[in-house]
Write an enzyme that holds these catalytic residues in place. Structure first.
Site, PDB file in Angstrom:
ATOM      1  N   ASP A 108      50.816  41.756  28.107  1.00 23.24           N
ATOM      2  CA  ASP A 108      49.690  42.150  29.111  1.00 23.24           C
ATOM      3  C   ASP A 108      49.532  43.744  29.330  1.00 23.24           C
ATOM      4  O   ASP A 108      50.618  44.324  29.086  1.00 23.24           O
ATOM      5  CB  ASP A 108      49.769  41.509  30.445  1.00 23.24           C
ATOM      6  CG  ASP A 108      49.115  39.866  30.501  1.00 23.24           C
ATOM      7  OD1 ASP A 108      48.306  39.879  29.658  1.00 23.24           O
ATOM      8  OD2 ASP A 108      49.443  39.453  31.283  1.00 23.24           O
ATOM      9  N   LYS A 159      43.697  42.914  29.210  1.00 27.62           N
ATOM     10  CA  LYS A 159      42.645  42.366  29.997  1.00 27.62           C
ATOM     11  C   LYS A 159      42.148  43.539  30.803  1.00 27.62           C
ATOM     12  O   LYS A 159      42.747  43.351  32.097  1.00 27.62           O
ATOM     13  CB  LYS A 159      42.671  41.039  30.706  1.00 27.62           C
ATOM     14  CG  LYS A 159      42.726  40.088  29.588  1.00 27.62           C
ATOM     15  CD  LYS A 159      42.864  38.636  30.383  1.00 27.62           C
ATOM     16  CE  LYS A 159      44.426  38.252  30.717  1.00 27.62           C
ATOM     17  NZ  LYS A 159      44.476  37.227  31.396  1.00 27.62           N
ATOM     18  N   MET A 215      45.106  42.571  43.942  1.00 31.18           N
ATOM     19  CA  MET A 215      43.443  42.871  43.283  1.00 31.18           C
ATOM     20  C   MET A 215      42.603  43.062  44.305  1.00 31.18           C
ATOM     21  O   MET A 215      41.362  42.501  44.180  1.00 31.18           O
ATOM     22  CB  MET A 215      43.285  41.617  42.329  1.00 31.18           C
ATOM     23  CG  MET A 215      44.265  41.481  41.309  1.00 31.18           C
ATOM     24  SD  MET A 215      43.787  39.949  40.240  1.00 31.18           S
ATOM     25  CE  MET A 215      44.523  38.511  40.961  1.00 31.18           C
TER      26      MET A 215
END
Ligand code: SAH
Length: 440
Positions: A233, A255, A370
């Site tokens: 990642d 991503k 987030m």
């Protein structure tokens, strides 16, 4: 070229290093250059998502075009990471003209400098040149790494990666180099080469930790050194990938928010396909694989295909990042609970699964991942449901890395303060009296 190489430790802080090429080789080389503090100029028409993430974060400069000799003006070192031999030779020529050392991934004979196999142990860096054989360099590097790990009590516990084997170190016996040969017959890490054809593959879901490459677990590190394929990642520390053997297939599953993203199904497909082809696949994920990491979906996809999976938990950023910023998520007589929540869905969205009203009523610590994009809405919602606007709050960006930034504020002011300070993801928000509990 004749003569032995002359080893040096280049001190690259604030010195221009040019990297030509934006593919897999550049992706592996750039993190170590950034770690050395180099002023990296990347010249390539295209970039991998991982390299683009460095550009987006302002860690290096990118010229989106083909190489021109003037790119080397003012540079101290150039790293050629393109397959095209003609293009690589042009960089070599421009470098030679300027007396700049030139590393070439495509042709070591044409290079004026070679990249050693490296292992880092705190302040100690061990670099090994294999006399023209990169595999020999890796093998020696691995042996030295094991030796240093034995000395620090972190030696891998031998054998294959299967099963729960090996509490690391095995106690105080292994304290000196003499202890190594006798300590359980550890062979040098032979990695993928040890597996023959027809042996069923498998997948390990490995937590890479929050950013500092030393915060991966001992088991996670060992499996990484044994992998045939690594699927990584964006939040995975780049220095961990820097030490992979060159024959390891590195799949970039980055991503990037709002950028090009590879669907989760595609990642699942890669894991299953490679494992069914007999490979040992390490799925390396930031923090812990099961904390907002979609690790569960990957496990289910593998299970459905009959692929065995090992899960190696990781040091999650939700606890570690506050910690390195001086904030304990619990503290005696201050907080007896902490709640980790994702802020990626706005509180008023029908898609939200979070009960913000209940969270507002909790006394304990709230850790929001987030959460930057929706921070104003989140803090307003908490205040509306009765949480004290003066509750201490903190935000930590890129915690545990060299780029760590943080600020302290209060619940009602933190969103504006973050905007004013220009803090960016990845960042963690901590709300509660634990912020400041350790301030003296
Ligand atoms: N599985 C990961 C979390 C994945 S969600 C873990 O256990 O840590 C990604 C979010 O984690 C980011 O948006 C950010 O909120 C947080 N994060 C991860 N690493 C971070 C770091 N080094 N500093 C600050 N926040 C981080």
């Amino acid at each position: 070229m004749s003569g032995n190489p002359y080893p040096l430790g280049l001190r690259l802080a604030r010195r221009r290093v040019v990297v030509v090429g934006g593919g897999a080789v550049a992706t592996r080389r750039v993190p170590a250059l950034l770690d050395a503090g180099a002023d990296v100029l990347l010249v390539s028409p295209e970039l991998t998502p991982a390299l683009r993430a460095h550009v987006d974060a302002g860690r290096l400069r990118w010229e989106p075009r083909r190489f021109a000799p003037a790119d080397l003006d003012g540079a101290w070192l150039v790293q050629v990471a393109v397959d095209d031999r003609v293009a690589a030779a042009a960089v070599s020529a421009a470098a030679a003209e300027r007396r700049i050392f030139c590393v070439r991934a495509d042709d070591r004979a044409a290079a004026t400098a070679w990249t050693p196999a490296v292992t880092r142990h705190g302040p100690v860096t061990v670099a090994v040149l294999g006399g023209g054989d990169p595999h020999r360099a890796m093998a020696v590097r691995d042996a030295v790494r094991d030796l240093l790990n034995v000395r620090t009590g972190l030696a891998p516990a031998g054998g294959t990666a299967a099963g729960p084997a090996g509490s690391p170190g095995g106690g105080p016996a292994a304290t000196g180099p003499e202890a190594a040969p006798g300590s359980g017959g550890r062979a040098p890490v032979a990695a993928g080469a040890a597996r023959g054809g027809g042996v069923p593959g498998r997948v390990a879901l490995v937590g890479a930790g929050p950013g500092d490459p030393e915060l991966i677990t001992v088991k996670g590190w060992r499996l990484l050194t044994e992998a045939d394929v690594v699927v990584a990642d964006r939040l995975v520390p780049g220095l961990l990938l820097d030490e992979l053997r060159p024959d390891v297939e590195l799949v970039d599953a980055s991503k990037i928010p709002y950028g090009p993203s590879r669907a989760q199904e595609e990642i699942n497909r890669i894991l299953v396909e490679r494992a069914l082809a007999g490979k040992f696949v390490v799925r390396l994920k930031g923090g812990d694989p099961y904390v907002f990491g979609r690790g569960g979906e990957e496990l289910l996809a593998c299970a459905e295909a009959g692929v065995p999976v090992t899960v190696v938990p990781g040091v999650t950023s939700s606890i570690a990042v506050p910690a390195v910023a001086g904030i304990p998520v619990t503290h005696r007589a201050v907080a007896h609970e902490f709640t980790v929540v994702s802020g990626h869905v706005a509180p008023d969205s029908p898609a939200s699964l979070v009960n913000w009203e209940a969270l507002a009523a909790l006394r304990g610590t709230l850790v929001i991942l987030m959460g930057l994009k929706n921070l104003a809405a989140i803090t307003a919602t908490l205040v509306r449901h009765g949480k004290d606007p003066a509750t201490p709050a903190a935000v930590v960006q890129e915690g545990t890395t060299g780029a760590q930034r943080s600020l302290r504020s209060t619940l009602d002011a933190v969103a504006a303060d973050v905007a004013a300070a220009g803090l960016r993801p990845p960042a963690i928000v901590v709300i509660g009296d634990v912020v400041g509990a350790l301030d003296v």
